[in-house]
Design an enzyme around this catalytic site. Structure first.
Site, PDB file in Angstrom:
ATOM      1  CG  ASP A 155      29.793  60.617 -27.821  1.00  0.00           C
ATOM      2  OD1 ASP A 155      29.615  61.315 -26.814  1.00  0.00           O
ATOM      3  OD2 ASP A 155      30.923  60.388 -28.311  1.00  0.00           O
TER       4      ASP A 155
ATOM      5  CE1 TYR B  67      36.247  60.415 -31.285  1.00  0.00           C
ATOM      6  CE2 TYR B  67      33.869  60.196 -31.466  1.00  0.00           C
ATOM      7  CZ  TYR B  67      35.016  60.175 -30.709  1.00  0.00           C
ATOM      8  OH  TYR B  67      34.919  59.899 -29.366  1.00  0.00           O
TER       9      TYR B  67
ATOM     10  CE  LYS C 289      33.221  62.656 -26.926  1.00  0.00           C
ATOM     11  NZ  LYS C 289      33.002  61.863 -28.152  1.00  0.00           N
TER      12      LYS C 289
ATOM     13  CG  HIS D 291      38.024  64.600 -27.379  1.00  0.00           C
ATOM     14  ND1 HIS D 291      37.759  64.386 -28.713  1.00  0.00           N
ATOM     15  CD2 HIS D 291      38.008  63.374 -26.806  1.00  0.00           C
ATOM     16  CE1 HIS D 291      37.575  63.081 -28.916  1.00  0.00           C
ATOM     17  NE2 HIS D 291      37.735  62.457 -27.784  1.00  0.00           N
TER      18      HIS D 291
END
Ligand code: A2P
Length: 280
Positions: A45, A50, A75, A108
């Site tokens: 994931d 990120y 996401k 997200h």
């Protein structure tokens, strides 16, 4: 414990995912993903925000495991909401991951009332793009993340394809009952981000005492507790022995009495992020 959850579109998703929020880009992310896949994780994931998608993709490639055996989630970041921008952001994510399809793509965070007058419409338009990518087969499953009931309800009114997943923060002391109930009614699988409360569960005396009885770590207890609620945990670690530990949760079962004790715990920490109050 079951190895897969069956989603509302018939697709099977491995029942523990490897979380990568706060995993630094570069060698750390590459090696964490390779360690995880070697340890047996088949579900990774990540998210555009990120900023580690390139390294995650590299780790996947270097793992040598067939792409078809892996379940990869990413996401859509908040700045990319809306129909056209979503389509573009998805292509960038796919490129960065060096993949030609995603198993799961999530919105997200919902657009919220506090920030946008037309927040419902923004979410609906973003979702329309997700449906388009889904119909083209570029994403096998589409879903949302951090959608509370007030965000999910209007989306369900306009959605042609129902979200298969809602990924929310979920751990002892923070069970988000209303959201989980609405997901249950709509056959939406709930995923737990930060099942260890970003690590804040680990020093809790109650959890330490219960874990001791089963001869497991608090992390293993939390992950198993999430699964016994039929919620899909996404524990994050960059530490090889923890990565392995977090997937070894088959040798014990939490009794209903201990489940109850944990269920009744009051909030004692977590990310502190409230989807309806964010300014990002
Ligand atoms: P690290 O990545 O340095 O190993 P969450 O998944 O709830 O967000 O929690 C992630 C945090 O918990 C990270 O700080 C991670 O540290 C730590 N962590 C993950 N697994 C374990 C474990 N088995 N034992 C102790 N700490 C863990």
């Amino acid at each position: 414990m079951k190895k897969y959850f069956k989603l509302n579109n018939g697709i099977e998703i491995p029942s523990i995912g490897f979380g990568t929020w706060q995993t630094p880009d570069g060698a750390t992310a590459i090696s964490a993903v390779k360690t995880a896949i070697k340890a047996g994780y088949r579900h990774i994931d990540t998210a555009a925000i990120y900023k580690n998608e390139k390294s995650i993709g590299e780790g996947i490639k270097e793992s040598g495991v067939d792409r078809k055996e892996l379940f990869v989630t990413s996401k859509l970041w908040n700045s990319e909401r809306g129909y056209e921008k979503t389509l573009k952001a998805f292509e960038k994510t796919l490129n960065d991951l060096q993949l030609d399809y995603l198993d799961l793509y999530l919105i997200h965070w919902p657009a919220i009332e506090k920030q946008f007058k037309d927040w419902k419409n923004i979410n609906a338009e973003t979702w329309r793009a997700m449906e388009e990518l889904y119909s083209q087969g570029k994403i096998k499953t589409i879903g949302v993340s951090n959608f509370l009931t007030k965000h999910l309800e209007p989306l369900l009114e306009t959605a042609k394809v129902k979200p298969a997943i809602n990924q929310i923060e979920y751990h002892p002391g923070f069970m988000q009952h209303d959201t989980v109930a609405l997901c249950g009614e709509n056959n939406i699988t709930v995923e737990a981000w930060s099942p260890l409360g970003t690590g804040k569960m680990l020093n809790n005396e109650t959890l330490i005492a219960i874990a001791k009885n089963y001869n497991v770590s608090v992390a293993q207890l939390c992950i198993r507790w999430v699964l016994q609620h039929d919620v899909l945990p996404l524990p994050k670690s960059v530490t090889p022995h923890r990565i392995k530990e977090n997937i070894q949760i088959d040798d014990f079962e939490i009794s209903s009495e201990d489940m109850q004790t944990i269920n009744k715990m009051e909030y004692f920490g977590g990310s502190g992020l409230n989807p309806d109050k964010l300014a990002f």
